[in-house]
Design a protein around this motif. Structure first.
Motif, mmCIF file in Angstrom:
data_model
loop_
_atom_site.group_PDB
_atom_site.id
_atom_site.type_symbol
_atom_site.label_atom_id
_atom_site.label_comp_id
_atom_site.label_asym_id
_atom_site.label_seq_id
_atom_site.Cartn_x
_atom_site.Cartn_y
_atom_site.Cartn_z
ATOM 1 N N ASP A 1 -34.859 10.897 -12.595
ATOM 2 C CA ASP A 1 -34.608 9.750 -11.813
ATOM 3 C C ASP A 1 -33.098 9.547 -12.052
ATOM 4 O OD1 ASP A 1 -37.080 9.448 -10.847
ATOM 5 O OD2 ASP A 1 -37.757 8.020 -12.589
ATOM 6 N N ASP A 2 -32.614 9.620 -13.079
ATOM 7 C CA ASP A 2 -31.192 9.401 -13.264
ATOM 8 C C ASP A 2 -30.224 10.263 -12.694
ATOM 9 O OD1 ASP A 2 -31.719 7.299 -14.993
ATOM 10 O OD2 ASP A 2 -31.603 8.475 -17.090
ATOM 11 N N ALA A 3 -30.764 11.934 -12.581
ATOM 12 C CA ALA A 3 -30.119 12.543 -11.811
ATOM 13 C C ALA A 3 -29.889 12.286 -10.261
ATOM 14 C CB ALA A 3 -30.891 14.176 -12.122
ATOM 15 N N LEU A 4 -31.269 11.868 -9.808
ATOM 16 C CA LEU A 4 -31.018 11.377 -8.520
ATOM 17 C C LEU A 4 -30.141 10.362 -8.039
ATOM 18 C CD1 LEU A 4 -32.303 11.650 -5.563
ATOM 19 C CD2 LEU A 4 -34.197 10.004 -6.281
ATOM 20 N N ARG A 5 -30.111 9.245 -9.059
ATOM 21 C CA ARG A 5 -29.123 8.306 -8.660
ATOM 22 C C ARG A 5 -27.587 8.622 -9.003
ATOM 23 N NH1 ARG A 5 -33.421 5.308 -11.607
ATOM 24 N NH2 ARG A 5 -32.360 5.817 -13.460
ATOM 25 N N ALA A 6 -27.467 9.670 -9.716
ATOM 26 C CA ALA A 6 -25.940 10.123 -10.039
ATOM 27 C C ALA A 6 -25.625 11.023 -8.925
ATOM 28 C CB ALA A 6 -25.866 10.502 -11.653
ATOM 29 N N GLY A 7 -26.703 11.352 -8.251
ATOM 30 C CA GLY A 7 -26.277 12.456 -7.092
ATOM 31 C C GLY A 7 -25.938 13.780 -7.742
ATOM 32 N N VAL A 8 -26.784 14.150 -8.667
ATOM 33 C CA VAL A 8 -26.700 15.778 -9.279
ATOM 34 C C VAL A 8 -27.990 16.175 -9.292
ATOM 35 C CG1 VAL A 8 -24.465 15.055 -10.717
ATOM 36 C CG2 VAL A 8 -26.999 14.713 -11.749
ATOM 37 N N PHE A 9 -28.233 17.401 -9.465
ATOM 38 C CA PHE A 9 -29.419 18.107 -9.409
ATOM 39 C C PHE A 9 -30.293 17.950 -10.977
ATOM 40 C CE2 PHE A 9 -32.143 21.859 -10.639
ATOM 41 C CZ PHE A 9 -32.915 21.608 -9.603
ATOM 42 N N TRP A 10 -29.573 17.683 -11.860
ATOM 43 C CA TRP A 10 -30.344 17.525 -13.037
ATOM 44 C C TRP A 10 -29.752 16.835 -14.274
ATOM 45 C CZ3 TRP A 10 -29.753 19.605 -18.263
ATOM 46 C CH2 TRP A 10 -28.550 20.754 -18.374
ATOM 47 N N ARG A 11 -30.381 16.428 -14.940
ATOM 48 C CA ARG A 11 -29.834 15.606 -16.346
ATOM 49 C C ARG A 11 -30.777 15.966 -17.446
ATOM 50 N NH1 ARG A 11 -26.857 9.959 -15.386
ATOM 51 N NH2 ARG A 11 -24.685 10.877 -15.006
ATOM 52 N N SER A 12 -30.258 15.799 -18.533
ATOM 53 C CA SER A 12 -31.192 15.716 -19.879
ATOM 54 C C SER A 12 -31.382 14.412 -20.202
ATOM 55 C CB SER A 12 -30.296 16.729 -20.949
ATOM 56 O OG SER A 12 -30.707 16.545 -22.050
ATOM 57 N N SER A 13 -32.295 14.267 -21.028
ATOM 58 C CA SER A 13 -32.720 12.870 -21.660
ATOM 59 C C SER A 13 -31.713 12.493 -22.418
ATOM 60 C CB SER A 13 -34.205 13.004 -22.174
ATOM 61 O OG SER A 13 -34.003 13.821 -23.353
ATOM 62 N N ALA A 14 -30.926 13.412 -22.962
ATOM 63 C CA ALA A 14 -29.662 12.955 -23.813
ATOM 64 C C ALA A 14 -28.632 11.810 -23.203
ATOM 65 C CB ALA A 14 -29.003 14.065 -24.293
ATOM 66 N N HIS A 15 -28.629 12.055 -21.775
ATOM 67 C CA HIS A 15 -27.821 11.172 -21.001
ATOM 68 C C HIS A 15 -28.136 9.588 -21.423
ATOM 69 C CE1 HIS A 15 -25.097 13.602 -18.614
ATOM 70 N NE2 HIS A 15 -26.334 14.779 -18.794
#
Length: 753
Positions: A474-488
């Motif tokens: 969900d964070d990746a979608l809001r940030a406009g990127v494809f993927w993120r790690s939970s470390a974010h």
């Protein structure tokens, strides 16, 4: 066991504040099933915006009330009841004229009395009565209204004690119903307040009304203009004037005196129904019995309320049915749980339960969740069968990198898999992005799939890892990127701590940008103004929303340097467009924390003087709260700006506590109606009333009106009809950098747009 639990739960609801709150929450539904028109025996003479505009002063001289009483008395109205305070003297001539008119009415007039707290710290009650000069020839009636704990008005007293004497309420006086003081009756909210006959106060004073409307009818005089306050929340009709609440209460009593039914009756019926539900032999029979029980109980309670005028509490009975039904449903679910499969029926993929069983919990695991973001659009176009095929095709691509080629469908739009221990996350997911960008082919059609991914690593069960991975996606979608790690997540929390120190550096390094949102003039059909809005694009963190850093700047005393920075940028940019568009003004927001700061105001004047720009090219926007926190200093600062030639605009009007008197004290040029009232003004009658009244009020005070949040042509068309001066919103343009704004200035906007 289930029946005993349901009985105890119902008993708890019947005796607790929770049950009372549930009954209050149900009241809009109970009244909404019946739509009842008013009897017409009560007529409201409303002190409305048109009357305020005609009389053009506040408070009104009581000579106007005298004229209203004479006109209504001559027309045969009886009684004439005021919902207007007369507990203090006004101008002597007006008081004498009103007293004389009351004498001529020969006892047909009732004036209000009420009790109020001495002040915020002293809760003793002070009785407010009309001044002695006005009491001789009138009846006294109570106007006290006591909202419920949630702020909504549902009941009205039969009467209250003031000055040691029991007084009937306005509604009881009009309906000629008796009852004990300080006992309440429920107001019939099924009465449509719009069907109560109304006359404008100024029309009555001028004698411009049909006398047949009031002949032999009760007349209730009170304020309906929004700027006069005296408004109450109701569960069925939203916020309405107090005089309308009084009229609805009178209409209730004219129909009969409502009573309270015993809670035991629906409670016992519900227990019998719960016993039948528990005995149901199948899921289908359970659903039928539960539904029938609810319908019967609700129907009986509504019949008693609307036709027998008996109000039975419903929360306890519904609690019994719902708890029994829920418990029986859980019993059914537990029976089926043993045979529930671990395969998703639509796709044949293993589901989340299978993932829990297959993925080990003793070793470090990296779990990836992939969410199909355009799932709803695909479903609408392709249908559920073909969308299931799309999910299978996507899972086949994920299986190429998944540990043991296992991909699980963990929710309708969500797939999950684990990565082999030796597989790098970054390279793998960056490569996955390229794979998923390729269209998927189903039934001879090529379909684009939009997806986001989140990764979570750790030791333990898959449930916790999956939640973290989904949050990361969900964070990746809001940030406009494809993927993120939970470390974010941890990283983002650290951002807020260090953000303000970096704001100082951003201001020094000129990293803060100023965007501009146009104000479109509906009379000239062109852009004549603009609002400056601050934006921060951090070189490492990317875009940081103003809703994050502006509140932090205010809390850490950094709002002054940021505001001065924005003002310097606006002054610089103004010089660029003044060569071709000299009459386009720029508005700068001034924080509530700064308006009363003498040092800040001096710096503002120095910047403007040094610029050489005409003061008329600037507008300062302030909120209602900015002027109410320290009104003397705030008003002095605004007057200083106004004297310099800088226009002053009140932002977000309608969300604060401004009154007509207060607005007249402020040196304003402009009112901006908050977007929450504007967005649906062409569809919501309450918003329409507020916007029309505000525009008329502002124009009468010599102010321009800006409507914020205009996003569609229908809204614009409605505002144009209402006489609004300017609009601001995405229909014209979102906030844009200076270069794009300069292009907008040269753009021709269609008059209908």
């Amino acid at each position: 066991m289930i029946l005993a639990a349901a009985a105890l739960f119902g008993l708890y609801l019947s005796l607790s504040v929770t049950g009372a709150a549930m009954d209050r929450a149900l009241s809009p539904v109970r009244f909404g099933v019946v739509h009842r028109a008013a009897s017409g025996k009560v007529v409201i003479v409303e002190m409305d915006a048109r009357s305020t505009a005609a009389i053009r002063r506040w408070p009104w001289s009581r000579s106007y009330y005298a004229m209203a009483v004479d006109r209504l008395n001559e027309a045969g109205a009886a009684p004439i009841v005021f919902d207007v305070e007369f507990s203090s003297s006004s101008d002597a001539a007006g008081d004498h004229a009103f007293a004389a008119a009351l004498a001529r009415a020969e006892g047909k007039v009732a004036l209000p009395t009420f009790g109020q707290s001495a002040n915020l710290t002293d809760q003793r009650t002070i009785d407010a009565l009309p001044i002695p000069e006005l009491r001789s020839n009138v009846a006294l009636a109570s106007v006290n209204i006591a909202p419920d704990p949630d702020g909504q008005v549902r009941t009205m007293p039969f009467g209250t004690m003031t000055a040691g004497i029991p007084r009937p309420s306005l509604s009881a006086y009009i309906a000629q119903r008796s009852g004990a003081a300080n006992t309440d009756f429920p107001i019939d909210m099924s009465i449509d307040p719009t069907t109560i006959p109304r006359l404008s106060f100024i029309d009555v004073v001028r004698g411009r009304f049909d006398r047949a409307t009031v002949r032999g009818h009760s007349v209730l005089i009170g304020a309906t203009a929004i700027e006069m306050g005296d408004r109450y929340g109701t569960p069925q009709w939203g916020v309405i004037p107090g005089v309308v609440v009084q009229a609805m209460a009178a209409e209730t009593l004219l129909r009969g005196v409502p009573g309270e039914g015993a809670a035991l009756v629906p409670y016992l019926i519900a227990l019998l129904a719960a016993a039948a539900m528990i005995a149901a032999a199948s899921t289908r029979r359970l659903i039928f019995t539960s539904g029938l029980s609810l319908v019967v109980i609700v129907a009986l309670v509504l019949l008693a309320q609307h036709w027998l005028l008996l109000t039975y509490p419903l929360a306890a009975a519904l609690g019994v049915i719902l708890l029994a039904g829920t418990a029986c449903a859980l019993r059914e679910a537990c029976d089926r749980f043993r045979v529930q499969r671990t395969i998703d029926e639509a796709t044949g993929l293993p589901n989340a339960r299978a993932m829990d069983a297959c993925v080990g919990t003793g070793n470090a695991t990296t779990l990836v969740a992939v969410q199909i973001e355009n799932y709803d659009s695909l479903l609408a176009v392709l249908g559920i069968r073909l969308v299931s095929d799309v999910v299978v095709r996507v899972s086949e691509r994920l299986a190429l990198i998944a540990d043991d080629r296992r991909v699980f469908r963990t929710s309708e739009r969500q797939l999950a898999f684990t990565l082999p221990a030796d597989q790098p996350i970054d390279d793998t997911l960056d490569g996955l992005r390229l794979v998923l960008r390729q269209p998927v082919e189903v039934a001879g059609r090529r379909v684009d799939v939009s997806a986001s991914a989140g990764a979570s690593s750790g030791v333990g069960g898959t449930e916790h890892l999956l939640v973290e991975a989904v949050i990361a996606a969900d964070d990746a979608l809001r940030a406009g990127v494809f993927w993120r790690s939970s470390a974010h997540d941890t990283h983002d929390r650290e951002v807020a701590i260090s953000l303000m120190g970096e704001l100082d550096e951003a201001l020094a390094a000129d990293q803060i940008e100023v965007f501009y949102q146009p104000k479109y003039n509906l009379r000239e059909d062109r852009i004549t103004g603009v609002e400056a809005l601050v934006r921060w694009k951090h070189p490492q963190r990317g875009f940081i929303g103003p809703d994050l850093f502006i509140p932090l700047a205010e809390k850490t005393n950094r709002i002054e340097p940021m505001t001065l920075y924005v003002l310097r940028r606006v002054v610089r940019d103004l010089t660029k467009w003044r060569t071709t568009h000299a009459d386009v003004t720029a508005a700068v927001n001034i924080s509530a924390n700064l308006l009363s700061d003498a040092s800040f105001n001096t710096k503002v004047e120095d910047i403007i003087e040094a610029s050489g720009l005409p003061k008329s090219s600037l507008v300062f926007e302030v909120t209602e709260s900015a002027t109410m926190s320290d009104p003397i200093r705030a008003i002095a600062a605004l007057r200083r700006y106004r004297d310099l030639g800088i226009a002053v605009s009140m932002d977000d009007y309608g969300t604060g506590q401004s009154t007509l008197t207060y607005l007249r004290q402020l040196p304003l040029n402009e009112l901006k109606i908050d977007r929450s009232f504007v967005q649906h003004v062409h569809r919501n009658p309450n918003d329409a009333l507020l916007v029309r009244s505000t525009i008329e009020l502002a124009h009468n005070l010599g102010l321009k009106v800006v409507a914020e949040g205009v996003e569609d042509a229908e809204c614009l068309a409605y505002l144009r009809v209402c006489g609004c001066d300017l609009i601001q919103g995405y229909l014209i343009s979102k906030p844009v950098p200076l270069a794009q704004f300069l292009l907008l200035l040269d753009r021709a906007f269609p008059k209908a747009a």
